[in-house]
Write a protein that holds these residues in place. Structure first.
Motif, PDB file in Angstrom:
ATOM      1  N   ILE A 136      39.135  37.614  37.700  1.00 49.68           N
ATOM      2  CA  ILE A 136      37.745  37.738  37.243  1.00 49.68           C
ATOM      3  C   ILE A 136      36.850  37.990  38.451  1.00 49.68           C
ATOM      4  N   ARG A 137      37.119  37.273  39.552  1.00 48.32           N
ATOM      5  CA  ARG A 137      36.333  37.479  40.774  1.00 48.32           C
ATOM      6  C   ARG A 137      36.506  38.907  41.290  1.00 48.32           C
ATOM      7  N   MET A 190      34.475  41.254  39.315  1.00 45.35           N
ATOM      8  CA  MET A 190      33.043  41.150  39.596  1.00 45.35           C
ATOM      9  C   MET A 190      32.632  41.901  40.868  1.00 45.35           C
ATOM     10  N   SER A 242      31.765  44.863  43.368  1.00 49.47           N
ATOM     11  CA  SER A 242      31.186  46.179  43.106  1.00 49.47           C
ATOM     12  C   SER A 242      32.153  47.300  43.492  1.00 49.47           C
ATOM     13  N   LEU A 292      31.835  49.413  35.655  1.00 54.08           N
ATOM     14  CA  LEU A 292      33.105  49.100  35.016  1.00 54.08           C
ATOM     15  C   LEU A 292      33.711  50.318  34.332  1.00 54.08           C
ATOM     16  N   HIS A 345      29.957  35.717  32.716  1.00 52.34           N
ATOM     17  CA  HIS A 345      30.030  36.528  33.926  1.00 52.34           C
ATOM     18  C   HIS A 345      29.272  37.826  33.685  1.00 52.34           C
ATOM     19  N   ASP A 346      28.575  38.304  34.707  1.00 52.87           N
ATOM     20  CA  ASP A 346      27.907  39.591  34.610  1.00 52.87           C
ATOM     21  C   ASP A 346      28.896  40.663  35.023  1.00 52.87           C
ATOM     22  N   ILE A 347      29.185  41.590  34.120  1.00 56.98           N
ATOM     23  CA  ILE A 347      30.138  42.655  34.396  1.00 56.98           C
ATOM     24  C   ILE A 347      29.413  43.768  35.141  1.00 56.98           C
ATOM     25  N   PRO A 348      29.961  44.239  36.272  1.00 54.85           N
ATOM     26  CA  PRO A 348      29.316  45.320  37.020  1.00 54.85           C
ATOM     27  C   PRO A 348      29.139  46.567  36.162  1.00 54.85           C
ATOM     28  N   ASP A 382      41.179  33.440  36.861  1.00 59.55           N
ATOM     29  CA  ASP A 382      39.870  33.308  37.507  1.00 59.55           C
ATOM     30  C   ASP A 382      39.777  34.152  38.776  1.00 59.55           C
TER      31      ASP A 382
END
Length: 180
Positions: A51-52, A55, A57, A8, A2-5, A48
């Motif tokens: 996690i969404r 993600m 912003s 963060l 996953h790409d972490i914003p 999960d």
């Protein structure tokens, strides 16, 4: 995975995420456990779903966290069901094929399942007729006229459906990999 914003490290963001997790994780896990009848599956889906949220912003703009989490978890359930249907159909096709040609390599099966899953993800969000027209064209090899008969629409509508599906897939690919 996953790409972490990038935001963060923002203290407001961290506080929002921590508060949301503390206040709603137990509820979400319980809600999913009742739906699924399995605490472990519920824990995985709750994870999960968060996690969404991670993600996003700007998670601080979520007005109704429980409704958002329930919707997100519901979509994850649908995604999982879709993935299982794709895997089952692929494995059935392999079983039929393997009667003639032998058993395929497990790595090839894995790659093919990942490709099918990606295709299913790309088609998510398309109107039903556009998705069906695209699949009938690409997977079944039907002509626009044959598809038009099946869908009870004109061949020009089929052309529009397939065009919109191709554009949708193109945008989906470039959203997933902005460098391409």
């Amino acid at each position: 995975m996953h790409d972490i914003p990038a935001a963060l490290g923002d203290p407001v963001r961290q506080q929002t995420l921590t508060a949301m997790y503390r206040e709603h994780h137990g509820w979400l896990h319980g809600w999913l456990r009742k739906k699924l009848g399995c605490s472990q599956q519920a824990a995985d889906l709750a994870h999960d779903a968060f996690i969404r949220v991670l993600m996003l912003s700007e998670p601080q703009h979520i007005q109704e966290p429980r409704a958002f989490l329930a919707t997100t978890a519901g979509r994850l359930l649908i995604d999982g069901a879709r993935r299982r249907r794709i895997e089952k159909a692929y494995l059935q096709a392999l079983a039929i094929q393997s009667e003639d040609a032998g058993v395929p390599d497990p790595a090839a099966i894995h790659v093919a399942l990942q490709a099918l899953e990606r295709i299913a993800e790309m088609l998510t969000g398309l109107p039903a007729k556009a998705r069906e027209a695209f699949l009938l064209s690409r997977l079944d090899g039907l002509t626009y006229s044959e598809i038009a008969l099946r869908l009870n629409v004109s061949p020009s509508s089929v052309k529009n459906y397939i065009s919109s599906a191709l554009v949708h897939c193109y945008h989906s690919l470039h959203a997933a990999d902005p460098l391409s």
